[in-house]
Write a protein that holds these residues in place. Structure first.
Motif, PDB file in Angstrom:
ATOM      1  N   GLN A 269       0.835  -1.199   0.000  1.00  0.00           N
ATOM      2  CA  GLN A 269       0.000   0.000   0.000  1.00  0.00           C
ATOM      3  C   GLN A 269       0.873   1.254   0.000  1.00  0.00           C
ATOM      4  OE1 GLN A 269      -3.264   0.353  -0.209  1.00  0.00           O
ATOM      5  NE2 GLN A 269      -3.909  -1.774   0.035  1.00  0.00           N
ATOM      6  N   GLU A 270       1.991   1.203   0.721  1.00  0.00           N
ATOM      7  CA  GLU A 270       2.848   2.378   0.895  1.00  0.00           C
ATOM      8  C   GLU A 270       4.254   2.105   0.374  1.00  0.00           C
ATOM      9  OE1 GLU A 270       2.839   3.161   5.044  1.00  0.00           O
ATOM     10  OE2 GLU A 270       0.750   3.800   5.082  1.00  0.00           O
ATOM     11  N   ILE A 271       4.914   3.166  -0.030  1.00  0.00           N
ATOM     12  CA  ILE A 271       6.299   3.100  -0.477  1.00  0.00           C
ATOM     13  C   ILE A 271       7.187   3.201   0.765  1.00  0.00           C
ATOM     14  CG2 ILE A 271       8.046   4.200  -1.912  1.00  0.00           C
ATOM     15  CD1 ILE A 271       5.622   5.497  -3.407  1.00  0.00           C
ATOM     16  N   PRO A 272       8.212   2.354   0.909  1.00  0.00           N
ATOM     17  CA  PRO A 272       9.096   2.444   2.081  1.00  0.00           C
ATOM     18  C   PRO A 272       9.910   3.736   2.055  1.00  0.00           C
ATOM     19  CG  PRO A 272       9.910   0.788   0.548  1.00  0.00           C
ATOM     20  CD  PRO A 272       8.588   1.251   0.031  1.00  0.00           C
ATOM     21  N   ASN A 273      10.233   4.236   3.232  1.00  0.00           N
ATOM     22  CA  ASN A 273      11.013   5.467   3.377  1.00  0.00           C
ATOM     23  C   ASN A 273      12.485   5.143   3.575  1.00  0.00           C
ATOM     24  OD1 ASN A 273       8.639   7.002   3.309  1.00  0.00           O
ATOM     25  ND2 ASN A 273       8.341   6.715   5.502  1.00  0.00           N
ATOM     26  N   VAL A 274      13.347   6.089   3.202  1.00  0.00           N
ATOM     27  CA  VAL A 274      14.782   5.936   3.423  1.00  0.00           C
ATOM     28  C   VAL A 274      15.036   5.928   4.927  1.00  0.00           C
ATOM     29  CG1 VAL A 274      17.041   6.991   3.037  1.00  0.00           C
ATOM     30  CG2 VAL A 274      15.308   7.056   1.244  1.00  0.00           C
ATOM     31  N   ASP A 275      15.981   5.120   5.384  1.00  0.00           N
ATOM     32  CA  ASP A 275      16.356   4.920   6.789  1.00  0.00           C
ATOM     33  C   ASP A 275      15.267   4.225   7.610  1.00  0.00           C
ATOM     34  OD1 ASP A 275      18.873   5.985   6.430  1.00  0.00           O
ATOM     35  OD2 ASP A 275      18.232   8.012   6.961  1.00  0.00           O
ATOM     36  N   GLN A 276      14.301   3.623   6.949  1.00  0.00           N
ATOM     37  CA  GLN A 276      13.251   2.891   7.649  1.00  0.00           C
ATOM     38  C   GLN A 276      13.766   1.504   8.015  1.00  0.00           C
ATOM     39  OE1 GLN A 276       9.668   2.495   5.375  1.00  0.00           O
ATOM     40  NE2 GLN A 276       8.796   0.954   6.717  1.00  0.00           N
ATOM     41  N   GLU A 277      13.500   1.091   9.251  1.00  0.00           N
ATOM     42  CA  GLU A 277      13.882  -0.257   9.681  1.00  0.00           C
ATOM     43  C   GLU A 277      12.908  -1.242   9.050  1.00  0.00           C
ATOM     44  OE1 GLU A 277      16.513  -1.073  11.642  1.00  0.00           O
ATOM     45  OE2 GLU A 277      17.088   1.035  11.688  1.00  0.00           O
ATOM     46  N   ILE A 278      13.427  -2.376   8.584  1.00  0.00           N
ATOM     47  CA  ILE A 278      12.591  -3.362   7.911  1.00  0.00           C
ATOM     48  C   ILE A 278      13.089  -4.755   8.268  1.00  0.00           C
ATOM     49  CG2 ILE A 278      13.942  -3.444   5.790  1.00  0.00           C
ATOM     50  CD1 ILE A 278      11.198  -3.498   4.320  1.00  0.00           C
ATOM     51  N   LYS A 279      12.194  -5.727   8.241  1.00  0.00           N
ATOM     52  CA  LYS A 279      12.558  -7.111   8.528  1.00  0.00           C
ATOM     53  C   LYS A 279      12.064  -7.969   7.368  1.00  0.00           C
ATOM     54  CE  LYS A 279      12.470 -10.422  12.285  1.00  0.00           C
ATOM     55  NZ  LYS A 279      11.958 -10.701  13.631  1.00  0.00           N
ATOM     56  N   ILE A 280      13.010  -8.587   6.663  1.00  0.00           N
ATOM     57  CA  ILE A 280      12.689  -9.424   5.515  1.00  0.00           C
ATOM     58  C   ILE A 280      13.283 -10.806   5.752  1.00  0.00           C
ATOM     59  CG2 ILE A 280      13.026  -9.781   3.050  1.00  0.00           C
ATOM     60  CD1 ILE A 280      13.198  -6.770   2.725  1.00  0.00           C
ATOM     61  N   LYS A 281      12.453 -11.823   5.668  1.00  0.00           N
ATOM     62  CA  LYS A 281      12.881 -13.213   5.840  1.00  0.00           C
ATOM     63  C   LYS A 281      13.641 -13.413   7.150  1.00  0.00           C
ATOM     64  CE  LYS A 281      13.113 -14.241   0.927  1.00  0.00           C
ATOM     65  NZ  LYS A 281      13.945 -14.743  -0.172  1.00  0.00           N
ATOM     66  N   GLY A 282      13.201 -12.744   8.198  1.00  0.00           N
ATOM     67  CA  GLY A 282      13.815 -12.908   9.504  1.00  0.00           C
ATOM     68  C   GLY A 282      15.108 -12.143   9.707  1.00  0.00           C
ATOM     69  N   ARG A 283      15.498 -11.335   8.734  1.00  0.00           N
ATOM     70  CA  ARG A 283      16.739 -10.561   8.840  1.00  0.00           C
ATOM     71  C   ARG A 283      16.394  -9.080   8.970  1.00  0.00           C
ATOM     72  NH1 ARG A 283      19.777 -12.438   3.587  1.00  0.00           N
ATOM     73  NH2 ARG A 283      21.035 -10.654   4.135  1.00  0.00           N
ATOM     74  N   LYS A 284      16.994  -8.420   9.949  1.00  0.00           N
ATOM     75  CA  LYS A 284      16.756  -6.999  10.162  1.00  0.00           C
ATOM     76  C   LYS A 284      17.623  -6.198   9.210  1.00  0.00           C
ATOM     77  CE  LYS A 284      15.666  -7.499  15.018  1.00  0.00           C
ATOM     78  NZ  LYS A 284      16.067  -7.172  16.393  1.00  0.00           N
ATOM     79  N   GLY A 285      17.054  -5.111   8.681  1.00  0.00           N
ATOM     80  CA  GLY A 285      17.801  -4.278   7.757  1.00  0.00           C
ATOM     81  C   GLY A 285      17.302  -2.858   7.752  1.00  0.00           C
ATOM     82  N   LYS A 286      17.925  -2.046   6.901  1.00  0.00           N
ATOM     83  CA  LYS A 286      17.582  -0.631   6.794  1.00  0.00           C
ATOM     84  C   LYS A 286      17.529  -0.273   5.316  1.00  0.00           C
ATOM     85  CE  LYS A 286      19.005   2.687   9.671  1.00  0.00           C
ATOM     86  NZ  LYS A 286      19.894   3.638  10.357  1.00  0.00           N
ATOM     87  N   ILE A 287      16.537   0.543   4.947  1.00  0.00           N
ATOM     88  CA  ILE A 287      16.388   1.001   3.568  1.00  0.00           C
ATOM     89  C   ILE A 287      17.437   2.068   3.295  1.00  0.00           C
ATOM     90  CG2 ILE A 287      14.837   2.073   1.898  1.00  0.00           C
ATOM     91  CD1 ILE A 287      13.803  -0.601   2.731  1.00  0.00           C
ATOM     92  N   LEU A 288      18.276   1.853   2.262  1.00  0.00           N
ATOM     93  CA  LEU A 288      19.305   2.827   1.898  1.00  0.00           C
ATOM     94  C   LEU A 288      18.782   3.854   0.907  1.00  0.00           C
ATOM     95  CD1 LEU A 288      22.398   0.499   1.454  1.00  0.00           C
ATOM     96  CD2 LEU A 288      21.797   1.908   3.413  1.00  0.00           C
TER      97      LEU A 288
END
Length: 72
Positions: free
Chosen positions: A19-38
């Motif tokens: 529904q929404e576009i991810p923001n830069v520096d947003q914390e995200i969890k994909i397939k059980g791995r934590k990450g950050k949008i660059l």
């Protein structure tokens, strides 16, 4: 709704309809791995590409096997 392609080092990790576009520096969890949008770039009207940097996985060293064996 928009399609978001998540990439890590030019490897497609996940393609998701959101529904929404991810923001830069947003914390995200994909397939059980934590990450950050660059970065987020728009490819088409409703298609976006998000570059993700995942946290490094620190593997613990295996405990040294007990070299002394017991005799039975």
């Amino acid at each position: 709704m928009v399609t978001v392609h998540f990439f890590e080092n030019s490897t497609n990790v996940l393609t998701q309809l959101r529904q929404e576009i991810p923001n830069v520096d947003q914390e995200i969890k994909i397939k059980g791995r934590k990450g950050k949008i660059l970065s987020v770039s728009q490819l088409k009207e409703d298609v976006f590409q998000a570059n993700v940097e995942f946290e490094k996985i620190v593997k613990k060293a295996a405990l040294a096997a007990d070299s002394k064996k017991r005799k039975r």
